[in-house]
Scaffold this motif. Sequence first.
Motif, PDB file in Angstrom:
ATOM      1  N   ASP A  24       0.850  -1.194   0.000  1.00 11.71           N
ATOM      2  CA  ASP A  24       0.000   0.000   0.000  1.00 11.71           C
ATOM      3  C   ASP A  24       0.881   1.238   0.000  1.00 11.71           C
ATOM      4  N   PHE A  25       0.780   2.038  -1.059  1.00 15.14           N
ATOM      5  CA  PHE A  25       1.551   3.269  -1.159  1.00 15.14           C
ATOM      6  C   PHE A  25       0.803   4.469  -0.588  1.00 15.14           C
ATOM      7  N   GLY A  26      -0.489   4.314  -0.335  1.00 16.83           N
ATOM      8  CA  GLY A  26      -1.284   5.443   0.114  1.00 16.83           C
ATOM      9  C   GLY A  26      -1.604   6.356  -1.056  1.00 16.83           C
ATOM     10  N   TYR A  27      -2.175   7.498  -0.756  1.00 17.55           N
ATOM     11  CA  TYR A  27      -2.517   8.434  -1.818  1.00 17.55           C
ATOM     12  C   TYR A  27      -1.393   9.447  -2.008  1.00 17.55           C
ATOM     13  N   ARG A  28      -1.433  10.157  -3.141  1.00 18.02           N
ATOM     14  CA  ARG A  28      -0.423  11.173  -3.425  1.00 18.02           C
ATOM     15  C   ARG A  28      -0.530  12.283  -2.394  1.00 18.02           C
ATOM     16  N   GLY A  29       0.562  12.611  -1.741  1.00 17.38           N
ATOM     17  CA  GLY A  29       0.585  13.673  -0.747  1.00 17.38           C
ATOM     18  C   GLY A  29       0.396  13.209   0.677  1.00 17.38           C
ATOM     19  N   GLN A  30       0.113  11.950   0.890  1.00 19.71           N
ATOM     20  CA  GLN A  30      -0.088  11.440   2.252  1.00 19.71           C
ATOM     21  C   GLN A  30       1.183  11.583   3.082  1.00 19.71           C
ATOM     22  N   ARG A  31       2.329  11.287   2.500  1.00 20.92           N
ATOM     23  CA  ARG A  31       3.604  11.425   3.219  1.00 20.92           C
ATOM     24  C   ARG A  31       3.904  12.874   3.570  1.00 20.92           C
ATOM     25  N   LEU A  32       3.310  13.810   2.822  1.00 20.04           N
ATOM     26  CA  LEU A  32       3.547  15.231   3.047  1.00 20.04           C
ATOM     27  C   LEU A  32       2.532  15.839   4.005  1.00 20.04           C
ATOM     28  N   GLY A  33       1.559  15.056   4.440  1.00 25.52           N
ATOM     29  CA  GLY A  33       0.533  15.544   5.352  1.00 25.52           C
ATOM     30  C   GLY A  33      -0.556  16.345   4.663  1.00 25.52           C
ATOM     31  N   LEU A  34      -0.733  16.125   3.370  1.00 23.95           N
ATOM     32  CA  LEU A  34      -1.746  16.854   2.604  1.00 23.95           C
ATOM     33  C   LEU A  34      -3.012  16.023   2.500  1.00 23.95           C
TER      34      LEU A  34
END
Length: 154
Positions: A24-34
């Motif tokens: 699971d990579f998550g959604y775009r921007g999840q790692r950035l807290g967006l």
Amino acid sequence: MDNRQALGSWLSGPRAAAEDMGIDFGYRGQRLGLPEEGPGSVAPLGKRVGAILVDWGLCLLIAYGLLTQEPASVSNWTLIVFVVMTLITVGTLGMTPGKRLFHLRVIALDGQRLSFPRAALRTLLLALAIPPLVWDRDTRGLHDRLAGAVQVRT
């Protein structure tokens, strides 16, 4: 794994193959807290391409209409106008006219306005054309990563 699965994973790319294996990579921007959707989420690639095409076309019109009518030098003047326009507008407003049209903004990773030196670094890397073509999994170009910036929806 049969040949169809192997060929399908090759065609869809390494991310799709990894997701098929359960990663699971998550959604775009999840790692950035967006957020995943709506204002403040990572801008989609299509809107970003549309914005840069509008900006380039505007700079081409300015270069051809105000600076030179010689076909050999229009592209050079267009690049110069593009760099100056992007530096001034992103460094002060956080968006170019094309980004404004597509409801996008360039911000620092902490959510604040991008500082002028970081906007200058981002603009110079953008003018080189290769850094925007190298993306991470959040679809941020190398020019945004090195400047500590992200393009978001407004």
